[in-house]
Write a protein that holds these residues in place. Structure first.
Motif, PDB file in Angstrom:
ATOM      1  N   LYS A  42       0.908  -1.112  -0.147  1.00  0.00           N
ATOM      2  CA  LYS A  42      -0.042  -0.035  -0.123  1.00  0.00           C
ATOM      3  C   LYS A  42       0.904   1.221  -0.113  1.00  0.00           C
ATOM      4  N   VAL A  43       1.730   1.348  -1.013  1.00  0.00           N
ATOM      5  CA  VAL A  43       2.642   2.429  -1.203  1.00  0.00           C
ATOM      6  C   VAL A  43       2.375   2.942  -2.521  1.00  0.00           C
ATOM      7  N   LEU A  44       1.992   4.295  -2.547  1.00  0.00           N
ATOM      8  CA  LEU A  44       1.826   5.126  -3.720  1.00  0.00           C
ATOM      9  C   LEU A  44       3.164   5.998  -4.049  1.00  0.00           C
ATOM     10  N   THR A  45       3.886   5.755  -4.857  1.00  0.00           N
ATOM     11  CA  THR A  45       4.939   6.577  -5.389  1.00  0.00           C
ATOM     12  C   THR A  45       4.807   7.492  -6.367  1.00  0.00           C
ATOM     13  N   ILE A  46       4.975   8.767  -6.248  1.00  0.00           N
ATOM     14  CA  ILE A  46       5.035   9.855  -7.219  1.00  0.00           C
ATOM     15  C   ILE A  46       6.397  10.408  -7.576  1.00  0.00           C
ATOM     16  N   ALA A  47       6.503  10.904  -8.711  1.00  0.00           N
ATOM     17  CA  ALA A  47       7.490  11.550  -9.194  1.00  0.00           C
ATOM     18  C   ALA A  47       7.012  12.775 -10.069  1.00  0.00           C
ATOM     19  N   LYS A  48       7.456  14.056  -9.481  1.00  0.00           N
ATOM     20  CA  LYS A  48       7.045  15.234 -10.263  1.00  0.00           C
ATOM     21  C   LYS A  48       8.341  16.114 -10.698  1.00  0.00           C
ATOM     22  N   PHE A  49       8.295  16.582 -12.045  1.00  0.00           N
ATOM     23  CA  PHE A  49       9.584  16.967 -12.328  1.00  0.00           C
ATOM     24  C   PHE A  49       9.438  18.391 -13.396  1.00  0.00           C
ATOM     25  N   SER A  50      10.590  19.148 -13.620  1.00  0.00           N
ATOM     26  CA  SER A  50      10.448  20.216 -14.563  1.00  0.00           C
ATOM     27  C   SER A  50      10.392  19.571 -15.960  1.00  0.00           C
ATOM     28  N   LEU A  51       9.474  20.346 -16.413  1.00  0.00           N
ATOM     29  CA  LEU A  51       8.732  20.310 -17.939  1.00  0.00           C
ATOM     30  C   LEU A  51       8.473  21.710 -18.520  1.00  0.00           C
ATOM     31  N   PRO A  52       9.559  22.420 -18.850  1.00  0.00           N
ATOM     32  CA  PRO A  52       9.620  23.678 -19.439  1.00  0.00           C
ATOM     33  C   PRO A  52       8.565  23.818 -20.667  1.00  0.00           C
ATOM     34  N   GLU A  53       7.758  24.752 -20.555  1.00  0.00           N
ATOM     35  CA  GLU A  53       6.873  24.735 -21.733  1.00  0.00           C
ATOM     36  C   GLU A  53       7.184  25.126 -23.009  1.00  0.00           C
ATOM     37  N   GLY A  54       7.021  24.733 -23.969  1.00  0.00           N
ATOM     38  CA  GLY A  54       7.569  25.195 -25.282  1.00  0.00           C
ATOM     39  C   GLY A  54       8.845  24.686 -25.799  1.00  0.00           C
ATOM     40  N   ARG A  55       9.709  24.070 -25.085  1.00  0.00           N
ATOM     41  CA  ARG A  55      10.716  23.414 -25.256  1.00  0.00           C
ATOM     42  C   ARG A  55      10.535  21.880 -25.639  1.00  0.00           C
ATOM     43  N   THR A  56      11.111  21.491 -26.951  1.00  0.00           N
ATOM     44  CA  THR A  56      10.512  20.112 -27.417  1.00  0.00           C
ATOM     45  C   THR A  56      11.871  19.374 -27.949  1.00  0.00           C
ATOM     46  N   ASP A  57      13.034  20.019 -28.025  1.00  0.00           N
ATOM     47  CA  ASP A  57      14.387  19.548 -28.297  1.00  0.00           C
ATOM     48  C   ASP A  57      14.810  18.703 -27.037  1.00  0.00           C
ATOM     49  N   TYR A  58      14.674  17.260 -27.246  1.00  0.00           N
ATOM     50  CA  TYR A  58      15.017  16.242 -26.026  1.00  0.00           C
ATOM     51  C   TYR A  58      15.994  15.431 -26.859  1.00  0.00           C
ATOM     52  N   VAL A  59      16.921  14.841 -26.106  1.00  0.00           N
ATOM     53  CA  VAL A  59      17.900  14.055 -26.736  1.00  0.00           C
ATOM     54  C   VAL A  59      17.367  12.683 -26.828  1.00  0.00           C
ATOM     55  N   ASN A  60      17.589  11.968 -27.979  1.00  0.00           N
ATOM     56  CA  ASN A  60      17.187  10.574 -28.536  1.00  0.00           C
ATOM     57  C   ASN A  60      18.280   9.595 -27.971  1.00  0.00           C
ATOM     58  N   SER A  61      17.818   8.737 -26.936  1.00  0.00           N
ATOM     59  CA  SER A  61      18.833   7.734 -26.449  1.00  0.00           C
ATOM     60  C   SER A  61      18.886   6.531 -27.095  1.00  0.00           C
ATOM     61  N   LEU A  62      18.161   6.291 -28.170  1.00  0.00           N
ATOM     62  CA  LEU A  62      18.096   4.875 -29.016  1.00  0.00           C
ATOM     63  C   LEU A  62      19.535   4.554 -29.465  1.00  0.00           C
ATOM     64  N   TRP A  63      19.811   3.490 -29.405  1.00  0.00           N
ATOM     65  CA  TRP A  63      21.258   2.794 -29.853  1.00  0.00           C
ATOM     66  C   TRP A  63      21.176   2.827 -31.317  1.00  0.00           C
ATOM     67  N   GLU A  64      21.232   3.804 -32.028  1.00  0.00           N
ATOM     68  CA  GLU A  64      21.578   3.739 -33.374  1.00  0.00           C
ATOM     69  C   GLU A  64      21.952   5.095 -33.729  1.00  0.00           C
ATOM     70  N   ILE A  65      22.565   5.454 -34.908  1.00  0.00           N
ATOM     71  CA  ILE A  65      22.557   6.558 -35.550  1.00  0.00           C
ATOM     72  C   ILE A  65      21.262   7.135 -36.137  1.00  0.00           C
ATOM     73  N   GLN A  66      21.022   8.363 -35.594  1.00  0.00           N
ATOM     74  CA  GLN A  66      19.405   8.805 -35.569  1.00  0.00           C
ATOM     75  C   GLN A  66      19.428   9.702 -36.667  1.00  0.00           C
ATOM     76  N   GLU A  67      18.200   9.909 -37.281  1.00  0.00           N
ATOM     77  CA  GLU A  67      17.701  10.990 -38.218  1.00  0.00           C
ATOM     78  C   GLU A  67      17.336  12.264 -37.575  1.00  0.00           C
ATOM     79  N   GLN A  68      16.828  11.793 -36.352  1.00  0.00           N
ATOM     80  CA  GLN A  68      16.306  12.889 -35.667  1.00  0.00           C
ATOM     81  C   GLN A  68      16.892  12.850 -34.104  1.00  0.00           C
ATOM     82  N   PRO A  69      18.003  13.428 -33.865  1.00  0.00           N
ATOM     83  CA  PRO A  69      18.632  13.091 -32.748  1.00  0.00           C
ATOM     84  C   PRO A  69      18.076  14.065 -31.568  1.00  0.00           C
ATOM     85  N   PHE A  70      17.112  15.000 -31.725  1.00  0.00           N
ATOM     86  CA  PHE A  70      16.685  15.532 -30.587  1.00  0.00           C
ATOM     87  C   PHE A  70      15.097  15.389 -30.574  1.00  0.00           C
ATOM     88  N   LYS A  71      14.762  14.365 -30.989  1.00  0.00           N
ATOM     89  CA  LYS A  71      13.195  14.062 -30.853  1.00  0.00           C
ATOM     90  C   LYS A  71      13.255  12.879 -29.986  1.00  0.00           C
TER      91      LYS A  71
END
Length: 426
Positions: free
Chosen positions: A323-352
């Protein structure tokens, strides 16, 4: 007569010291049940495995200068030797449940692994991306396979400096020089502050009243990076991100919950990335219009992610057994959509890449396993920092224990789902 009087007085004083010494000895020598014992050898209190007291005693035997933050029975244990990592926390004092996953066998062995040392820890600092042409975990020209994957020692085995602490806060920092897959050198200063969050602040941060019948522990990590090099960080050179990962104890009755924005694929893109390590099967991942459930049993390796277009600044999990509820809350800046792509491959969109991730551990191809554990993860946007600039990502962790009716209120207010719906039915 005067000599006899002095002697008698000395005897009385001597006897008083003996009585006082014996009384103090009885107070100091307690058995585990709190009763005085006859032996001269003092016994230490032995805590049950799975308790905060057990983990504190165990980790104190292997790491120096551990920092314990306390507010009543809420406690957080932090290790400077492991990058200012929150090793575990509790809402019930030393006898209370310990929430962080700890790799006892690896720590006790003293072994140092070549690729990554999964020592555990409830909340640790990493940098993204993990894969792709701007990866910080693969050297230039390496194959994107496990045998070529290495966690930088600055994020794995080397310490952060403790620069200050109080009863409820600890501050750390570390300078780093890292090279990515494309050959860009990053000189950076990492600053990390861990602080306890009490009930009143938790209510304010989460926008919900914490019921009186609920025990809780909460803490925040404020993680800042400064570009202390002469080169600006751009899409051409690669831009790192702040990556926070929480390793928690898995069980057959634990389910991860991630709410996300409702909308069409044409408007917001796909709901979830579910094929980081092969596609997650439908019996482990249930995706609905605005929320998903992901099994956290530590029995099948899989990772999922939510894009910044879909993400909300919160995710959680529910352990129905304890009976444990765990919550994580974090910064999510509005309007910023460039996030790093961590897939293990050479990427066409490295900031998606994704803003939110969750991981369930399981057996590897060679039959071994890192855990078992599960992870709740958040990331900052890719950091386009000019020389001398700084950016910060804040991640909060909460554990609530109590009657299901109280946890239901919190779940509906914070995650948007009733507590009895957080499960994946067979």
């Amino acid at each position: 007569m005067e000599k006899c009087s002095v002697s008698l007085r000395n005897i009385r004083i001597h006897n008083s010291f003996i009585v006082l010494f014996m009384a103090l000895s009885l107070v100091g020598c307690k058995t585990d049940k709190g009763q005085p014992k006859g032996s001269e050898t003092e016994q230490k209190v032995v805590y049950k495995k799975g308790s905060f007291g057990y983990d504190k005693a165990f980790l104190s035997g292997h790491y120096k200068d551990l920092v314990v933050l306390e507010n009543g029975v809420s406690s957080v244990l932090v290790s400077p030797e492991l990058q200012g990592r929150v090793m575990t926390s509790t809402a019930g004092g030393d006898d209370g449940q310990s929430f962080g996953w700890i790799n006892y066998d690896l720590i006790a062995s003293g072994e140092s692994k070549e690729h990554f040392n999964p020592t555990g820890g409830e909340e640790r600092f990493w940098l993204g991306p993990e894969g792709g042409q701007f990866s910080l975990y693969f050297k230039k020209g390496a194959r994107f396979e496990f045998q070529d994957w290495y966690v930088p020692k600055e994020l794995d085995t080397e310490p952060f400096s403790l620069v200050g602490s109080t009863k409820e806060e600890a501050r750390f920092e570390r300078e780093m020089k890292l090279e990515n897959y494309s050959g860009t050198i990053f000189n950076l200063l990492v600053q990390r502050t861990i602080s306890l969050i009490g009930k009143d602040q938790a209510s304010e941060e989460l926008g919900v009243l914490i019921p009186d019948g609920v025990s809780m522990v909460g803490f925040a990590s404020e993680n800042s990076i400064t570009n202390i090099g002469s080169q600006d960080w751009t899409k051409e050179t690669g831009m790192p991100s702040i990556w926070i990962l929480s390793m928690l104890n898995s069980s057959d009755e634990t389910t991860i919950t991630i709410p996300f924005k409702k909308g069409s694929r044409s408007e917001l893109g796909k709901k979830v990335t579910d094929d980081y390590f092969g596609k997650v099967s439908q019996d482990r991942l249930k995706v609905m219009d605005s929320v998903l459930f992901f099994k956290a049993d530590g029995q099948s390796r899989g990772k999922i992610g939510i894009s910044p277009e879909r993400a909300l600044p919160v995710l959680g999990s529910y352990d129905a057994k304890n009976k444990v509820l765990t919550i994580a809350k974090f910064s999510l800046p509005e309007g910023r959509t460039d996030y790093v792509n961590s897939l293990w491959e050479i990427q066409e969109q490295p900031f998606k890449g994704d803003a939110v991730n969750a991981y369930n551990d399981g057996p590897l191809e060679d039959g071994g396993q890192l855990g078992p554990f599960y992870e709740l993860e958040s990331s900052s946007p890719a950091l386009a920092l000019k020389s001398g600039e700084r950016d910060t990502h804040r991640h909060q962790t909460y554990h609530f224990i109590g009657d299901v009716k109280h946890l239901d209120v919190l779940s509906k207010e914070i995650l948007g789902v009733p507590i009895n719906e957080i499960e994946i039915k067979e």
